[in-house]
Write a protein that holds these residues in place. Structure first.
Motif, PDB file in Angstrom:
ATOM      1  N   GLY A   1       0.825  -1.209   0.000  1.00 26.38           N
ATOM      2  CA  GLY A   1       0.000   0.000   0.000  1.00 26.38           C
ATOM      3  C   GLY A   1       0.857   1.255   0.000  1.00 26.38           C
ATOM      4  O   GLY A   1       0.618   2.198  -0.771  1.00 26.38           O
ATOM      5  N   THR A   2       1.869   1.259   0.851  1.00 27.94           N
ATOM      6  CA  THR A   2       2.785   2.409   0.925  1.00 27.94           C
ATOM      7  C   THR A   2       3.509   2.569  -0.403  1.00 27.94           C
ATOM      8  O   THR A   2       3.641   3.691  -0.922  1.00 27.94           O
ATOM      9  N   LEU A   3       3.964   1.452  -0.964  1.00 27.14           N
ATOM     10  CA  LEU A   3       4.662   1.519  -2.248  1.00 27.14           C
ATOM     11  C   LEU A   3       3.730   2.067  -3.335  1.00 27.14           C
ATOM     12  O   LEU A   3       4.122   2.944  -4.112  1.00 27.14           O
ATOM     13  N   ALA A   4       2.500   1.584  -3.374  1.00 27.10           N
ATOM     14  CA  ALA A   4       1.550   2.031  -4.408  1.00 27.10           C
ATOM     15  C   ALA A   4       1.314   3.539  -4.309  1.00 27.10           C
ATOM     16  O   ALA A   4       1.287   4.245  -5.323  1.00 27.10           O
ATOM     17  N   ARG A   5       1.160   4.032  -3.082  1.00 28.11           N
ATOM     18  CA  ARG A   5       0.951   5.479  -2.887  1.00 28.11           C
ATOM     19  C   ARG A   5       2.161   6.275  -3.366  1.00 28.11           C
ATOM     20  O   ARG A   5       2.026   7.306  -4.021  1.00 28.11           O
ATOM     21  N   ARG A   6       3.342   5.787  -3.032  1.00 26.49           N
ATOM     22  CA  ARG A   6       4.574   6.480  -3.450  1.00 26.49           C
ATOM     23  C   ARG A   6       4.699   6.487  -4.975  1.00 26.49           C
ATOM     24  O   ARG A   6       5.095   7.486  -5.580  1.00 26.49           O
ATOM     25  N   LEU A   7       4.389   5.357  -5.597  1.00 22.81           N
ATOM     26  CA  LEU A   7       4.500   5.276  -7.064  1.00 22.81           C
ATOM     27  C   LEU A   7       3.481   6.190  -7.734  1.00 22.81           C
ATOM     28  O   LEU A   7       3.783   6.852  -8.731  1.00 22.81           O
ATOM     29  N   ALA A   8       2.286   6.246  -7.175  1.00 27.92           N
ATOM     30  CA  ALA A   8       1.235   7.102  -7.751  1.00 27.92           C
ATOM     31  C   ALA A   8       1.677   8.570  -7.709  1.00 27.92           C
ATOM     32  O   ALA A   8       1.514   9.310  -8.682  1.00 27.92           O
TER      33      ALA A   8
ATOM     34  N   ALA B   1       6.955 -10.325   1.950  1.00 31.53           N
ATOM     35  CA  ALA B   1       8.049 -10.446   2.932  1.00 31.53           C
ATOM     36  C   ALA B   1       7.703 -11.674   3.766  1.00 31.53           C
ATOM     37  O   ALA B   1       6.566 -12.158   3.713  1.00 31.53           O
ATOM     38  N   THR B   2       8.653 -12.159   4.536  1.00 31.95           N
ATOM     39  CA  THR B   2       8.352 -13.347   5.343  1.00 31.95           C
ATOM     40  C   THR B   2       7.242 -12.991   6.347  1.00 31.95           C
ATOM     41  O   THR B   2       7.123 -11.821   6.759  1.00 31.95           O
ATOM     42  N   PRO B   3       6.442 -13.973   6.757  1.00 35.62           N
ATOM     43  CA  PRO B   3       5.384 -13.694   7.736  1.00 35.62           C
ATOM     44  C   PRO B   3       5.949 -13.068   9.004  1.00 35.62           C
ATOM     45  O   PRO B   3       5.338 -12.162   9.575  1.00 35.62           O
TER      46      PRO B   3
ATOM     47  N   ASP C   1      14.025  -1.383   3.563  1.00 33.53           N
ATOM     48  CA  ASP C   1      13.112  -0.387   4.118  1.00 33.53           C
ATOM     49  C   ASP C   1      12.315   0.216   2.956  1.00 33.53           C
ATOM     50  O   ASP C   1      12.592  -0.081   1.795  1.00 33.53           O
ATOM     51  N   ILE C   2      11.341   1.059   3.267  1.00 30.84           N
ATOM     52  CA  ILE C   2      10.423   1.534   2.227  1.00 30.84           C
ATOM     53  C   ILE C   2      11.148   2.310   1.126  1.00 30.84           C
ATOM     54  O   ILE C   2      10.804   2.234  -0.050  1.00 30.84           O
ATOM     55  N   GLU C   3      12.192   3.033   1.533  1.00 29.41           N
ATOM     56  CA  GLU C   3      12.947   3.816   0.551  1.00 29.41           C
ATOM     57  C   GLU C   3      13.616   2.882  -0.476  1.00 29.41           C
ATOM     58  O   GLU C   3      13.592   3.148  -1.678  1.00 29.41           O
TER      59      GLU C   3
END
Ligand code: DC
Length: 204
Positions: free
Chosen positions: A14-21, A131-133, A186-188
């Motif tokens: 979700g965070t990645l999708a928002r950043r890409l958008a 990612a792993t559980p 990390d997210i970056e």
């Protein structure tokens, strides 16, 4: 350009999708919210989750205004979402809205579980984020802990695994998707890795 961002719960998709958008200046749809909205209505109506007809009727009458509800982010709506998302006719009823969103001029970013396989199989870019559980449970634990100090990491892990199992039938990595295992990132780093892949694909 249609970008499909699929993957497991709490993987960072979700965070990645928002950043890409934001980066590509595209509209973004978190498709999990649709299932959360239908699940939330079931809760509000006091409906029994075994009553699949009630869930299907709600999905068939879905209205975008339902997405504007702060409660959709909560755990209750999340559990309810996974129950209604397992009903094939609910998925069918919510498909047209998602496909219209994906098909708007200029494109869009959609995140979910089945975007690259069912909603937009012709998406230009397909990412599969996981990612792993244990790593996903750790992230969720750290996020929720300030508000719920009584919460145990083991409980979150158990819930995540249960959720993965329930989502599994509707969660398949498209054969042409790019795998982003975020366990050690990390997210970056995830964002940069996705942009590098997307820009490479666009040049090609
Ligand atoms: O991504 P999320 O946690 O908001 O998703 C909530 C539930 O909805 C989850 O159990 C998976 C389901 N879902 C789905 O089946 N298909 C989608 N495209 C998005 C979410």
């Amino acid at each position: 350009m249609i970008i499909a961002v699929d993957g497991t719960a709490a993987s960072g998709k979700g965070t990645l999708a928002r950043r890409l958008a934001a980066h590509y200046r595209l509209p973004h749809l978190d498709t999990g919210l649709l299932y959360r909205a239908v699940g939330r209505k079931m809760l509000d109506n006091g409906s029994d989750f075994a009553d699949t007809d009630a869930a299907i009727a709600l999905a068939q009458n879905f209205a975008p205004a339902w997405l504007v509800d702060g409660r959709l982010r909560g755990n209750e709506a999340s559990v309810a979402a996974s129950r209604v998302a397992a009903i094939p006719a609910v998925r069918t009823a919510l498909r047209a809205f998602q496909q219209q969103f994906a098909g708007q001029p200029g494109g869009a970013v959609l995140d979910g579980r089945d975007i690259g396989t069912v909603i937009a199989p012709n998406a230009d870019i397909k990412l599969w984020v996981t990612a792993t559980p244990e790593v996903r449970a750790r992230r969720r634990f750290l996020e929720l802990k300030p508000k719920r100090p009584d919460l145990e990491e083991g409980t979150i892990l158990d819930e995540l695994i249960e959720r993965d199992n329930r989502d599994a039938p509707n969660m398949t990595m498209a054969p042409d998707a790019y795998l982003l295992d975020t366990s050690q990132m990390d997210i970056e780093q995830v964002f940069r890795s996705a942009v590098e892949y997307i820009d490479g694909r666009r040049k090609a």
